[in-house]
Design an enzyme around this catalytic site. Structure first.
Site, PDB file in Angstrom:
ATOM      1  N   HIS A  76     115.340  -0.900 -20.699  1.00 38.47           N
ATOM      2  CA  HIS A  76     114.936  -2.076 -21.478  1.00 38.47           C
ATOM      3  C   HIS A  76     113.585  -1.842 -22.132  1.00 38.47           C
ATOM      4  CE1 HIS A  76     114.514  -6.137 -22.835  1.00 38.47           C
ATOM      5  NE2 HIS A  76     113.388  -6.305 -22.161  1.00 38.47           N
ATOM      6  N   SER A  77     113.508  -2.137 -23.451  1.00 39.47           N
ATOM      7  CA  SER A  77     112.269  -2.044 -24.214  1.00 39.47           C
ATOM      8  C   SER A  77     111.715  -0.612 -24.133  1.00 39.47           C
ATOM      9  CB  SER A  77     111.268  -3.099 -23.722  1.00 39.47           C
ATOM     10  OG  SER A  77     110.247  -3.323 -24.654  1.00 39.47           O
ATOM     11  N   MET A  78     110.495  -0.412 -23.624  1.00 35.23           N
ATOM     12  CA  MET A  78     110.002   0.961 -23.461  1.00 35.23           C
ATOM     13  C   MET A  78     110.989   1.794 -22.656  1.00 35.23           C
ATOM     14  SD  MET A  78     106.507   2.397 -21.620  1.00 35.23           S
ATOM     15  CE  MET A  78     107.214   2.559 -19.967  1.00 35.23           C
TER      16      MET A  78
ATOM     17  N   SER B  97     118.300  -1.478 -24.450  1.00 31.19           N
ATOM     18  CA  SER B  97     118.127  -2.923 -24.553  1.00 31.19           C
ATOM     19  C   SER B  97     116.755  -3.259 -25.135  1.00 31.19           C
ATOM     20  CB  SER B  97     118.259  -3.537 -23.153  1.00 31.19           C
ATOM     21  OG  SER B  97     117.801  -4.860 -23.101  1.00 31.19           O
TER      22      SER B  97
ATOM     23  N   ALA C  91     114.110   1.778 -22.734  1.00 33.62           N
ATOM     24  CA  ALA C  91     115.195   2.300 -23.563  1.00 33.62           C
ATOM     25  C   ALA C  91     114.818   3.658 -24.133  1.00 33.62           C
ATOM     26  CB  ALA C  91     115.517   1.321 -24.688  1.00 33.62           C
TER      27      ALA C  91
END
Length: 250
Positions: free
Chosen positions: A93-95, A122, A97
């Protein structure tokens, strides 16, 4: 309490006696392995749930932070290679990803990713969010609270602020300095991108750009919510990650 872990970088949240699949989760900037602990309620009795623990937080609080992508990815990939092979899904998720993508890229290039069946990315586009780098403490606090990941009141407590800011600032430095290589080889693994429909950092159209990083199947799922849409939708997101992917219609 988390189950005994196979390595410093990997925290085990669920370990079935005879696992048949594995889910490896990569946290967001400032995040920790415990973010994914609730997912153990939804993975099913045969899935081993692991979460990457970056240095400088929780049980690794006293360890030196890593502020660039390559050494972080190298360390994570090395420890994942030591696990017994199981059909495996990566979720970042975010970083996280970007970390998951780079880890998988490294494993594929080393010929060690045959058992990885899907990469779920994500809350991030393949090239990240445009905008100025976050530098000062005030910019860090503003950036984090604007995304809804940490309540602003946490930073009003001087002790909590001092505890949390170094890791968050480090991770923003890492992701601000990261750029996906234009000449990176295509992944062979299927990719599933997920995002919230009100995420201020990435639009569904930008998230769809992940389809260009793989020669495998690509799926895009847009759910209701902001950058941290996956918190209230944890059960649905977990089940989506573990389901067979369906490619987008051509």
């Amino acid at each position: 309490m988390p189950l005994p872990s196979p390595s410093a970088y990997l925290t085990r949240h669920a370990r079935p006696e005879r696992p048949v699949r594995r889910l490896v989760c990569f946290p967001h900037a400032g995040g920790a392995a415990s973010f994914f602990r609730p997912w153990s309620r939804y993975t099913g009795p045969s899935v081993e749930l692991l979460a990457v623990q970056y240095p400088g937080r929780e049980n690794r609080f006293r360890e030196a932070l890593i502020s660039t992508m390559d050494p972080l990815v190298s360390a994570v990939a090395d420890e994942l290679r030591d696990l017994p092979p199981l059909p495996t899904v990566f979720f970042g998720h975010s970083m996280g990803a970007a970390v998951a993508y780079e880890t998988l890229l490294r494993l594929e290039q080393a010929g060690a990713a045959a058992h990885i069946t899907r990469l779920c990315v994500s809350g991030r586009s393949p090239d990240g969010a445009a905008g100025p780098a976050v530098r000062t403490d005030e910019e860090v606090v503003e950036a984090v609270t604007s995304l809804g990941g940490t309540h602003a009141a946490v930073f009003d407590d001087p002790d909590l602020r001092q505890l949390l800011l170094p890791a968050i600032r480090n991770d923003y430095q890492l992701i601000d300095g990261y750029r996906r290589r234009n000449d990176a080889p295509l992944l062979h693994t299927d990719v599933h991108a997920l995002t919230g429909d009100r995420d201020p950092q990435v639009t569904p159209e930008q998230a769809a750009g992940w389809g260009a990083v793989t020669s495998g199947a690509f799926t895009l799922t847009v759910l209701e919510g902001d950058h941290f849409y996956l918190v209230p939708a944890a059960e649905r997101v977990t089940r989506i990650a573990m389901e067979p992917a369906q490619p987008l219609p051509v």
